[in-house]
Design an enzyme around this catalytic site. Sequence first.
Site, mmCIF file in Angstrom:
data_model
loop_
_atom_site.group_PDB
_atom_site.id
_atom_site.type_symbol
_atom_site.label_atom_id
_atom_site.label_comp_id
_atom_site.label_asym_id
_atom_site.label_seq_id
_atom_site.Cartn_x
_atom_site.Cartn_y
_atom_site.Cartn_z
ATOM 1 N N GLU A 152 0.810 -1.225 0.000
ATOM 2 C CA GLU A 152 0.000 0.000 0.000
ATOM 3 C C GLU A 152 0.850 1.286 0.000
ATOM 4 O O GLU A 152 0.719 2.133 0.886
ATOM 5 C CB GLU A 152 -0.976 -0.014 1.171
ATOM 6 N N GLU A 269 -5.084 -8.558 -0.455
ATOM 7 C CA GLU A 269 -5.811 -8.424 0.805
ATOM 8 C C GLU A 269 -7.257 -8.097 0.474
ATOM 9 O O GLU A 269 -7.509 -7.262 -0.401
ATOM 10 C CB GLU A 269 -5.272 -7.282 1.688
#
Length: 504
Positions: A152, A269
């Site tokens: 991220e 995820e």
Amino acid sequence: MEPTTARLSDSWRHCVGTGRLNLALRSDYRESLALVQRDIGFRHIRGHGLLSDDMGVHRKSAVDGGTRYSFTYLDQVFDTYLELGVRPFVELGFMPSSLASGDDTVFWWKGNITPPRYPSEWAALVRAVVLHLVDRYGVDEVRTWPIEVWNEPNLVEFWKDADQEAYFRLYETTARAVKDVDAGLQVGGPALSPGSDDWWAPFADFATRRDVPVDFVSRHAYSSGPAQHIPFGTYQTLEPPSSLLDQFDAPRKHLAGTALAGLPVHITEFNSSYRPDNPIHDTAYHAAYLAPVLVGGLDLVDSYSYWTFCDVFEEVDVPTSVFHGGFGLLTHRQVPKPTYHLYAFLARMGPLVLACGEDHLVCADDDGRVTVLAWQPVGGTAAPDVPDRHEVRVSVPVVGTRAFVRRERVNEHDGNAFAAWRELGRPDSPDTRTFDLLRDCARPAVEHRSLAVDGGRVELVLPLARHEITFVEVRPVRPQEHTGLDDRRLLGGSDDRLVAEHER
């Protein structure tokens, strides 16, 4: 019910998430993973912190400042994974403090989020790690392990200032270092969090312009709103389950027409809430909410990795209670949550898809066994409340004259350890007997019966309770002759008495 003839995709269990890799050194973690692999059987596992300080890979001498690489913990972690039948999905991060350009960290365990002070040292570290993996496990094996660059980077919490250009430089350095070891290794990224689709075009342009290796692309998906904090917990609104499927589909749409179009897409995820302390994760509602996501995602992407397999997990803090809203399919000490059963049910479905609808999936085996996964549709925060009962009707093909039907149910009461825990007064740290009780209450309710086959089919009418998921197995009955057996004589009645009863 829409008929199909497709094979059931394996994308739903291609990967599962885990807390930071150092946690794999704990017995509770390993016992949980062994249970998950027995009942579900994930193919890969992905977690943070491979290069963080607590894994101890990058070592600096206090005497002369020299560098040495230690693979003691890494080997124990990866050996454990492979022994349990799951391969690493390698995430390269976070930055070793001895190599970092700053002191910015994330989580209470302080994963460093800054770029490397010297990119050449970072490249040397990556090459050393990957070369060690190839030497230890063999190049053919490691070629099956996707290698993802960072986590991220579009969020300031995970990458210093969310600096896009700095991430692109890190990606290029890392990807080339991986390919220096072996050109057949898979490397990819950028592991974006939701809400940053404006990164896709620049990432594709950068990779094309610089001829940087990209073998797959990755992003994350969550469907929850802003955190509403309470002491040691969080509540959030939820978008409809379809919002997760829209996020799964986003990379292909944004990369269409670019040089990265057509690459494998991994959702590394996904979950409803992005918080590890949201009680929604522990509920029957959560299993019903994710059922259409697991089924709907089968052919959208190459993998979608549930975050995470168990509650041995520490990010915002150390959990303070056995049920605390953790991401896991299992609590500490291996108590299954309703969503665990959703995955375990799907793992038992046959390989051939017969039908799929908004509240069910029907599959078959080559030997005539038919399986049904059904659920009560739920729609998130803004949707109307669901009724206490939902009915699913399906017609399934069966060979023969009778069928054995077995059903397992998980809902607000059945197969629901979270409900039992609340009834027990929400004990923070249950004793051994209470843990045993919770595991017993986590078992799905089971019922079975024999049904007549009419015209080569069995009509199933499945009443579902509130927030229920249910698994049904239908097997053809092939009667066998056992001379002399007569269930009417279980209490020892004579043949003469049975004849007399028949004549009357």
